[in-house]
Every structure is written in structure tokens, then in C-alpha cells.
Motif scaffolding. Structure first.
Motif, PDB file in Angstrom:
ATOM      1  N   SER A 116      11.601 -81.619  39.426  1.00  0.00           N
ATOM      2  CA  SER A 116      12.057 -81.071  38.150  1.00  0.00           C
ATOM      3  C   SER A 116      13.464 -81.576  37.918  1.00  0.00           C
ATOM      4  CB  SER A 116      12.035 -79.530  38.156  1.00  0.00           C
ATOM      5  OG  SER A 116      12.983 -79.023  39.076  1.00  0.00           O
TER       6      SER A 116
ATOM      7  N   GLU B 122      14.337 -78.389  30.789  1.00  0.00           N
ATOM      8  CA  GLU B 122      13.820 -78.740  32.110  1.00  0.00           C
ATOM      9  C   GLU B 122      12.494 -79.482  31.981  1.00  0.00           C
ATOM     10  OE1 GLU B 122      13.390 -76.675  36.536  1.00  0.00           O
ATOM     11  OE2 GLU B 122      13.218 -75.428  34.735  1.00  0.00           O
ATOM     12  N   ILE B 123      12.367 -80.549  32.746  1.00  0.00           N
ATOM     13  CA  ILE B 123      11.102 -81.275  32.808  1.00  0.00           C
ATOM     14  C   ILE B 123      10.534 -81.152  34.216  1.00  0.00           C
ATOM     15  CG2 ILE B 123      11.710 -82.930  31.013  1.00  0.00           C
ATOM     16  CD1 ILE B 123      12.281 -84.973  33.243  1.00  0.00           C
TER      17      ILE B 123
ATOM     18  N   ALA C 289      10.441 -84.200  26.174  1.00  0.00           N
ATOM     19  CA  ALA C 289      11.057 -83.144  26.972  1.00  0.00           C
ATOM     20  C   ALA C 289      11.522 -82.020  26.050  1.00  0.00           C
ATOM     21  CB  ALA C 289      12.256 -83.697  27.740  1.00  0.00           C
ATOM     22  N   PRO C 290      11.065 -80.759  26.325  1.00  0.00           N
ATOM     23  CA  PRO C 290      10.102 -80.374  27.359  1.00  0.00           C
ATOM     24  C   PRO C 290       8.675 -80.492  26.822  1.00  0.00           C
ATOM     25  CG  PRO C 290      10.910 -78.432  26.261  1.00  0.00           C
ATOM     26  CD  PRO C 290      11.601 -79.594  25.594  1.00  0.00           C
TER      27      PRO C 290
ATOM     28  N   LYS D 127       3.577 -83.782  22.980  1.00  0.00           N
ATOM     29  CA  LYS D 127       3.586 -83.013  24.217  1.00  0.00           C
ATOM     30  C   LYS D 127       2.149 -82.844  24.713  1.00  0.00           C
ATOM     31  CE  LYS D 127       7.791 -80.646  22.786  1.00  0.00           C
ATOM     32  NZ  LYS D 127       8.470 -79.337  22.545  1.00  0.00           N
TER      33      LYS D 127
ATOM     34  N   GLU E 227      17.003 -82.730  25.290  1.00  0.00           N
ATOM     35  CA  GLU E 227      15.725 -82.577  24.601  1.00  0.00           C
ATOM     36  C   GLU E 227      15.372 -83.843  23.841  1.00  0.00           C
ATOM     37  OE1 GLU E 227      13.442 -79.456  21.573  1.00  0.00           O
ATOM     38  OE2 GLU E 227      15.605 -79.300  21.921  1.00  0.00           O
TER      39      GLU E 227
END
Length: 992
Positions: free
Chosen positions: A210, A176-177, A236-237, A554, A215
Motif C-alpha cells: 500500500s 491510499e492505493i 487512485a484510489p 476504477k 489522487e
């Protein structure tokens, strides 16, 4: 790949390519709006096939635009990877069909699945759609049908069609982003549409969103009513996306028939053609009054182009749109033109569903592409009279050696038919090192040319559909021969360094091919500044000299490469695709940056990058020439490289690349701005109104408070004529300020030779003109706030160019493509049906309709996978005084490093040429020698001029040979001749 000593850096080029691939990724994944990228087929000498061309005596009937046809519907079931139905999944149908206006296809049609996983979507246009599904906990899925070469990821709808069984399987591995969509003031944008990895979602009242995606690195775009599109790439994430939307500019106008009365043209497609760089041009169709409205545009320069069944028109001048501006109503006069329409027919009488037709009138410099539409027809409107050569391609089939030319005189040409034959196939499977199937792999087959038949008919490069869930693939439409099979994973999986060789015998398919991907390891790491602060959203590159992969850090500064082939990698970081590599504290851009990581099968290597701080700020104000604040200026900062190899003003030119990919920074009502998250070092600031006018300040220190003055722009105008006084009906203008990198292009039609370019910033311009009758180039200057008028340009006639391509020993080279390129035009590439632009057994070639003046002769292998030669660009000056020019033999160096081999390291950087410098007098000056490197050991010093490599002259126009000659394997010794009469024997070492 060498890391420092190339005359022209390749690392940034790879980053550019990867960045553009990311920008196009969503488009590719969310629906093929016509054909996929066409295979580069080549047709050779031989008799033309007897393909009949139908020339009707009457105008074709108008085809009903799908916007007005009865709508269609689709229905199906969404299942998880185990085959169980998924309730509450979102299914969206999206299209890029050219038959629709941009506004009709920007918003997908979506529905939610019921408890049994079933969905239904109604109200769809009868065009080609891709169908996508997403749900919490899963990676998105896409509808596929067919097998092997017939596997497709779209469905063609018809009026009133009820398409059943459009079933989709979701995938494991979803993450989930989260993010926010904001306007330029930082306020939330509610209801914005967000697209990410084949997933669509919409923002809440606070602008948040969202989505569940696969990934890894993901490209996210957002659009909303009243705004132009915004985008961001991130991991992501672990990354919170922040997308900023610019108030839209709007182009309005009317299309009328030229002449008395000005009758409106209904149903014309009007496209806003950008004057510099732009993704996915936007278009609209005219209504019964001939009026159109194109929304969602970025500020900038646009030329509206109108195409109808029987008309073609261009606005007389580019329209300059400012921030949030709606143009005055533009009148486009449309002149008589025609429609070309036909079908690509497959062996057995079927209709090609995935193909393109290119019609080309090389004498007039015209070229038009037509993709197969959902009704199986290729159609091009607004075609001018001409004698057009035809290239027809269909995925999975072999084209004819030659097709009958299409002659457009005084009527449309319909009912055309272009036959393609079945050919042969390569079928096999791609597996991981563990033996498990490798899905979603992309394969390319490249034919190795037969030296004894350099101009023979061949399919040079063929792409196949991606491998299915079992890793199976089929590459169809092949001729007999030896092929190199390459595998690409879009950077998500390590692939073999060397291609797989497959022999396709005459009359027989090659089956049972097995391609095993290399065993892999992982690299996990972090990128932080000297105080330990994480560097988020940095572009991380991993390279062992053969393989390249890219990821994003990230928000906590960590990054992860999950699948790297075994080897010794260097890991580096940069901010933005076009930024300089981030430096370790206390180092310069001439030092080797990054850290080493040893990747081993099944192991996890760790890396800690410590780089310069990226927390600097620069504040200031943007003013006009009278000192007043400019409240609608965009401003960008580019860190200036301290490399000794860089030429003056490189920061200005580099800063123009990629500003469309970065967060927009806009001045406030008082003209003030603050730029944050800047790396250590001096910066070049560029403030500009995207509609015109700019100001540049160089060498700005962090923490500074600066004033950037936008100089007033002006209009450059003049006339174009052919020798003898005639004026061309159509021509292209390209204006370039080589010092600052500013670039503007425009096309003109039926203007009586008059042209104008509005809102040009002051500078010294090279103005290049190309038209069917000839080409020309002049110099013109612009002063701030003043117009430059009366620029008269006389076209020099195009010429025939003949020559010979030889290797460095003087032996002729057969089977290479040759063409001449100048700003706005080229010749030879696909323009001659009898393949005169392909060198014959004696290395000879002939190019018709070549531009003159300072041009580039490009020599390329017919096969992209060639291990013998690479792309070669040779500067040449062509005179227009003779109708036929014989060039001196063109030397092409053979590759010394084959595909899958790492290039040795010399430790030299050469001085970049100054902007506008004459390439015919280029000097290769050593700007940096890395201490302890092979070059330093051999005695190469700063300021040395390299004049030869292993006895081959690399001075002046021969400078292009240097790069290929010095790309050698580790342990190879080169002799570098120097201008001081000395020489240096340099033995290539391993890249540091």
C-alpha cells in the motif's frame, strides 16, 4: 481535432504520447539524473565567439568514480502543509546519475522521521539526488530549493558532505492505493520495491503493498531481485494494482583491449542497448578483470557497448536473451578512443548546474550528448577521432551563436569552456479562475520568429521550473522578442486553450505576467458492458476538439475528470493505450463512439458509457515447428478493427505497440495459455519468444481454442562496403518487415564491414544501412529455420541537397527547419553551423551529408508553438549519381486552424496505405462516409479518389498536403476534386 477523417489518425498518437509520459512520470518526479529536457535553442549566422578550446598534450587524469569516493549524508525535517512536524514519514534519496551503475541507483536510500519530524540518511554517493517524502494521510512531497529560474528539485552531494536543512513539506489530498506484486505464475513476490508518485514501499510476504499518493491516474512500477521491472497504470484510489514480474535475463562478459594480449579494461561503462524498444538502458562498470554483469533485463536482443576514458568497443553481434537466461560470457574488444571534458560557464564565472553539451560530427553521422554532472563538469568517454560541432545549453541562460569546434585527433580534449550569457526573463504567476495560486504548473516560452531575420540567433523554446506554492514562475535565458507562453499541467488541471503573448523588450525583463487558468467543471461517469458489468482499468479520454485529458476507470467502472474547461466534450474508452476505442453494442469502428458531456463552470456532468463486453476468452497452445510445446512463449491478443479504412494485417502491426505496458501472458510447461478480459470481436494472436521467433494467427473468434506455431528464426548476415571496396569503421543496420511490423536495429564497429542479425523471424525485410560515407537499402527474405547469408550492401555516397520551400501559392517561406531522414540517419537538423538548413528570405535551404534513396524531407517551424505551419513530411527519392541534388519546390500548406480552435468535421475516412506501399504513388481513397455527415450531403461516395483540395493537387507524393488543407474551422467550405472528374463542395460541420 477531427475525429474520423484524417489520413493519419491523431487521436491514437495523443494516447501514445500520454502513455509514454506516464511511463516517464516516475523518473521525472523522482530525480533529474542530469539535465532536464534541453531547450531547443538554435544558433544562426554570425561571427563565432572567441571561446578557447584547450588541447592538452597528455591524457587526462582518471576521474575517481563516485562509487569509490567517501559517502555523504543528508538531514532535514518533514512537515505537514500547516508547517507541523510529521513523525514516521518515510524519506528517500534517489538518483539517476550516469556516473553510477544501474544497480547502484535502482534502490533508494530511505529513513523514517523521528517524533520531531527530523530524519538523517547516510551512505549516499557524492552525486545528484532528489529527496522525496511520504506519510499516511498526505500526498508525497519533494525537496526544493531556490526561487524563480534558480529553483531546483535536487541536491548535489560531495564526498564527506553533511547536507543539513533538506526540509520537505507534504501536501494535502493524499489517497491510499493497494496492490500485489506477483511472478508470472501468480505467486507472491516478497520484498519487491514499489514506486508510485514519488513514494516507495516494499511488499509483504503475500506480495501486498500500500502507498499514499496524489489522487488521479498514477503509474506504479515494481522491481525485485531476480526479476525485470513490471508496471501498471491505474486510478487512485479505487483500483487494486496487480504487477507481474518477469524472471530477469542477465548479460555477462568482459571488456579487453583489441590486439594481442587482450588486456582487461577496468572502469568501462557497459550499456545493454536494446535492439528494438526499451526504457532506460541498464549499465554496469567493469571490475579489475574487465568483467561486467548487467542484471534485471527483459528477454530480448541487446548489443553491449563499452565506453572508457581511452577506449570504445561494441560486441560483434547482438546477444539474444531468453526468459530468465544468463548469457554466455561476451568478449568486447575495445579500440582506442578519447575523452571530451569541459564546463559550461555562466555569465559572471559560475558553473552551470543544469545543462547539456552536444558534440556532432555530421560527416561521420556521430552525435554524443553530455549532461552536467554533480561536479559541474560535462564529460563524454569513448569519443572517436573527429571534427565536432558543439551546441552548449544551460537552463536559464542564452547560448552563444556558435562555439569553436572540438577536434579530437590522437589525444583526449579536456579543460574546455563554453560560455553562456544571462539573457532576460519573464516572471509572473499562474492562478486558478478563483484567483488562488496554481502550483506545479509547467510553462514553456516559444519565441515567435522575426520574418525579416529567418536565420537569426534565437532561443526557440524555453522550459521553466514548475510554479511554486504561490503559483510564481520565471522563464530565464531569453532573447528580446515576442513570446507565446503555454501552460501544461500533465493532464491534472485545465489550461488555457491559447497561449499568452508576452513582449520582452531589449535590455528589460517582462514582469507581472498573470496567467489565469480557465473556470472548470467536472465529469463523473461509469463504463459498463451491456449486462452492467464494470469495465475496470479502461483508458478514458475527454475531448472538446481543443482540450484533451485522460483518466483511468476504477475497478467499479467509475471515472472522474475533476478539472475540465467549459465546453461540449466527447467521452470515449479503450483498453490499453494502443487498443481500439471500445464500441457501443451493435456498432462498428467506423461509427462515432462515446457519449457527449456538457461541462459548465462549477457543475458536475454525468456520463454513462455502455460498451462491448470485455469478458471474452481465447485458449490454446503454442508449439514449435516440430509440434512440441513451447513453455516460454509470451502471447498477446489485439482486437482487429472492422474499420473499412484499415489495411490488411493491421492487427499484427498494432499488436507490437505497447506490449511492454500490458500484463505479460506466458505459456505453461505444456505450451498452453488462456487470455481473458478480451473485448468483443476478432483478434490477432502473436506468440513469441522475446529472444527470437514468433507465430501469428489472425481472425480468431472469442471462445476459440487455437494452435499457434512459432516458426524457427534464422540469422541474416552479410557485408557492407563503400563504392570502391573500402569498408566503413562503423555503421548502423535497420531491418524491417513492413508486413508484420517486426523491427530490429543494430550498430557495428570495427568488424571489417561484416554484420549479422540473429534470431530473425521469417519474412520479407527492408534492410537499411547508414554510415559516415553513405547509405543504402536492399530487400532480403528470411525462410523459417534457415539463415540468409551473403547479403552484400554497397553504400551510395551522401549528397548535398538544395531546394526551396514555398506555400501553396508558390511564395517562398523563410525561417523553417529542413532535414532529410532515412532509417537510422538524418541530416540538416543542427548539423550546419551557418544555418543553411533554415530557409532564407527566398525560401532556400542546403543540406550537407544527406542520405540517398527513398527518404523523407521534414519541414518544421523553428518554434513549436507556430500557428502558421505544422510539421510537414514529404517523400522524396534522392539519387547518389550527382554530388548535389536540386529538389523541386516543396509545398507547405499554411494552417487553417490556429491553436485553441476546434477543427470542423467532414465525416470521411481514407483507406490506409498497404504496408510497404510506395508513398510517391499514394492514392487517397474514401473508405467510409458517415451517413448524414457533411461529406455525405455533398455527394462523396465510397471508393472515390480525392485528387485535389481547393485546387491543390494531393495525388502521389503530394498526399501529405491533404491533412493540413482539410483541417478547417466549422462552417468552412472545401472543394474536393475527384478522379472521376467531378467535385464536391463540403462544408465542415461540428464534430458529432
Amino acid at each position: 481535432m477531427r475525429q474520423e477523417e484524417k489520413a493519419r489518425g491523431t487521436g491514437p498518437v495523443l494516447l501514445v504520447v500520454a502513455g509514454l509520459a506516464g511511463a516517464a512520470l516516475w523518473w521525472w518526479q523522482s530525480g533529474a539524473g542530469g539535465a532536464a529536457v534541453p531547450a531547443a535553442e538554435e544558433r544562426g549566422e554570425g561571427p563565432a565567439q572567441a571561446i578557447a578550446a584547450s588541447l592538452p598534450e597528455v591524457r587526462p587524469e582518471l576521474v575517481l568514480n563516485p562509487r569509490f569516493a567517501d559517502r555523504a549524508a543528508i538531514a532535514g525535517t518533514v512537515r505537514d502543509p500547516q508547517g507541523q512536524p510529521v513523525a514516521g514519514a518515510q524519506v528517500c534519496a534517489t538518483t539517476h546519475a550516469n556516473e553510477l551503475a544501474t544497480k547502484d541507483k535502482e534502490r533508494p536510500s530511505c529513513a523514517k522521521t523521528e517524533r520531531d519530524g527530523h530524519y538523517r540518511i547516510e551512505g549516499l554517493f557524492p552525486v545528484r539526488y532528489a529527496v522525496l517524502a511520504s506519510a499516511a494521510g498526505f500526498a508525497p512531497g519533494k525537496y526544493f530549493h531556490g526561487e524563480g529560474a534558480s529553483r531546483r528539485d535536487w541536491i548535489d552531494l560531495r564526498p564527506k558532505m553533511e547536507a543539513q536543512g533538506i526540509d520537505i513539506a507534504l501536501q494535502d489530498g493524499g489517497v491510499e492505493i493497494h496492490g500485489f506484486v506477483k511472478d508470472l505464475s501468480g505467486g507472491p513476490v516478497e520484498g519487491a520495491q514499489v514506486a508510485a508518485d514519488a513514494t516507495f514501499t516494499w511488499t509483504a510476504a503475500d506480495g501486498s503493498f500500500s502507498a499514499w499518493v496524489k489522487e488521479g491516474s498514477v503509474w506504479v512500477s515494481a522491481s525485485a531481485e531476480g526479476y525485470a521491472m513490471g508496471n501498471e497504470e491505474g486510478g487512485a484510489p479505487g483500483h487494486e494494482f496487480e504487477l507481474f514480474l518477469t524472471p530477469e535475463a542477465v548479460l555477462i562478459g568482459k571488456v579487453v583491449r583489441a590486439g594481442e594480449g587482450g588486456e582487461p579494461v577496468e572502469g568501462a561503462q557497459v550499456t545493454a542497448v536494446a535492439g528494438n524498444w526499451g526504457f532506460m538502458p541498464k549499465s554496469a562498470y567493469t571490475d579489475a578483470n574487465g568483467e561486467f554483469r548487467i542484471e534485471g533485463l527483459e528477454p530480448g536482443a541487446y548489443k553491449p557497448r563499452a565506453e572508457a576514458d581511452d577506449a570504445l568497443g561494441l560486441a560483434k553481434e547482438q546477444v539474444i536473451l531468453g526468459l530468465g537466461e544468463t548469457s554466455a560470457s561476451i568478449v568486447i574488444e575495445a579500440h582506442p578512443a578519447f575523452t571530451v571534458e569541459g564546463k559550461i560557464v555562466t555569465e559572471g564565472g559560475g558553473s552551470c548546474d543544469d545543462g547539456t553539451v552536444v558534440i556532432r560530427d555530421s560527416a561521420q553521422g556521430r552525435e554524443a550528448w553530455m549532461s552536467v554532472q554533480s561536479d559541474g563538469v560535462v564529460r563524454k568517454r569513448g569519443v572517436l577521432p573527429g571534427d565536432y560541432q558543439v551546441e552548449a545549453r544551460c537552463r536559464g541562460f542564452v547560448s552563444a551563436e556558435r562555439y569553436e569546434r572540438v577536434k579530437v585527433v590522437d589525444k583526449s580534449v579536456t579543460g574546455l569552456r563554453w560560455d553562456v550569457s544571462k539573457g532576460q526573463s519573464i516572471r509572473g504567476v499562474v492562478v486558478l479562475a478563483s484567483g488562488k495560486p496554481a502550483p506545479k504548473m509547467h510553462l514553456e516560452a516559444s519565441l515567435k520568429p522575426d520574418p525579416s531575420q529567418p536565420r537569426a540567433h534565437q532561443t526557440a523554446n524555453v522550459w521553466g521550473p514548475e510554479t511554486d506554492a504561490q503559483g510564481r514562475f520565471e522563464l530565464a535565458g531569453l532573447l528580446p522578442g515576442t513570446y507565446e507562453l503555454s501552460v501544461d499541467s500533465w493532464g491534472r488541471q485545465a489550461t488555457p486553450a491559447k497561449p499568452t503573448i508576452v513582449e520582452v523588450p531589449k535590455g528589460k525583463d517582462a514582469t507581472g505576467v498573470r496567467i489565469e487558468l480557465p473556470a472548470t467543471g467536472e465529469v463523473r461517469g461509469s463504463v459498463r458492458d451491456p449486462k452492467g458489468n464494470p469495465i475496470s482499468a479502461a483508458k478514458i479520454a475527454a475531448s472538446d476538439g481543443v482540450h484533451w485529458q485522460f483518466e483511468n476507470s476504477k475497478d467499479d467502472g467509475t471515472f472522474h475528470f475533476p478539472s475540465l474547461a467549459g465546453g461540449d466534450y466527447r467521452i470515449t474508452a479503450r483498453l490499453g493505450w494502443w487498443g481500439e476505442t471500445m464500441r457501443a453494442p451493435g456498432t462498428s469502428d467506423d461509427d462515432v463512439q462515446g457519449e457527449r458531456a456538457e461541462v459548465r463552470e462549477g457543475k458536475v456532468a454525468t456520463v454513462k458509457l455502455v460498451v462491448e463486453s470485455a469478458s471474452g476468452r481465447i485458449s490454446g497452445v503454442v508449439r514449435d515447428e516440430d509440434g512440441g510445446p513451447v513453455a516460454d512463449a509470451f502471447i498477446e491478443a489485439t482486437r482487429e478493427s472492422d474499420s473499412a479504412a484499415k489495411s490488411a494485417g493491421s492487427g499484427i502491426r498494432q499488436g507490437r505497440w505497447g506490449d511492454f505496458l500490458e500484463k505479460p501472458n506466458l505459456t505453461d510447461q505444456d505450451g498452453k495459455f488462456t487470455l481473458e478480459r478480451l473485448p468483443t470481436g476478432k483478434h490477432t494472436l502473436r506468440a513469441h519468444r522475446k529472444g527470437g521467433g514468433e507465430g501469428i494467427v489472425e481472425h480468431v473468434e472469442l471462445g476459440s481454442d487455437v494452435v499457434v506455431t512459432i516458426a524457427s528464426a534464422g540469422r541474416m548476415s552479410g557485408t557492407v562496403n563503400v563504392r570502391g571496396g573500402a569498408v566503413p569503421d562503423e555503421f548502423t543496420i535497420v531491418a524491417t518487415d513492413e508486413t508484420t511490423g517486426f523491427h530490429r536495429s543494430d550498430q557495428f564497429y570495427r568488424t571489417g564491414g561484416a554484420w549479422s542479425l540473429p534470431e530473425l523471424p521469417p519474412g520479407q525485410y527492408k534492410v537499411s544501412v547508414s554510415a559516415g560515407p553513405g547509405t543504402a537499402e536492399v530487400q532480403a527474405s528470411m525462410s523459417a529455420g534457415k539463415d540468409t547469408t551473403g547479403v552484400r550492401i554497397e553504400l551510395a555516397p551522401k549528397v548535398t541537397v538544395r531546394g526551396t520551400v514555398v506555400d501553396t501559392e508558390g511564395k517562398p517561406i523563410a525561417g523553417l527547419n529542413v532535414y532529410v531522414a532515412a532509417p537510422g540517419t538524418w541530416s540538416g537538423s543542427g548539423g550546419d553551423e551557418d544555418k543553411r538548413y533554415v530557409t532564407d528570405e527566398q525560401g532556400r535551404f542546403e543540406l550537407l551529408n544527406s542520405p540517398t534513396g527513398k527518404v523523407e524531407v521534414n519541414v518544421t517551424p523553428r518554434s513549436w508553438a507556430s500557428d502558421e505551419f505544422s510539421w510537414t513530411t514529404v517523400p522524396v527519392t534522392l539519387s547518389a549519381d550527382a554530388a548535389v541534388t536540386e529538389l523541386a519546390p516543396i509545398k507547405v500548406a499554411r494552417k487553417r486552424v490556429k491553436g485553441g480552435e476546434a477543427t470542423g468535421y467532414l465525416g470521411i475516412k481514407l483507406k490506409e496505405p498497404e504496408p510497404g506501399a510506395d508513398p510517391l504513388t499514394r492514392q487517397l481513397i474514401v473508405a467510409h462516409v458517415r451517413p448524414g455527415s457533411p461529406a455525405a450531403t455533398a455527394g462523396v461516395q465510397l471508393g472515390d479518389q480525392i485528387t485535389s483540395v481547393d485546387g491543390q493537387d494531393v495525388t502521389g507524393a503530394n498526399f501529405y498536403l491533404y491533412e493540413t488543407l482539410t483541417e478547417v474551422l466549422e462552417g468552412t467550405t472545401l472543394t474536393l476534386g475527384l478522379a472521376n472528374g467531378k467535385s464536391a463542395s463540403v462544408t465542415a460541420g461540428k464534430a458529432p
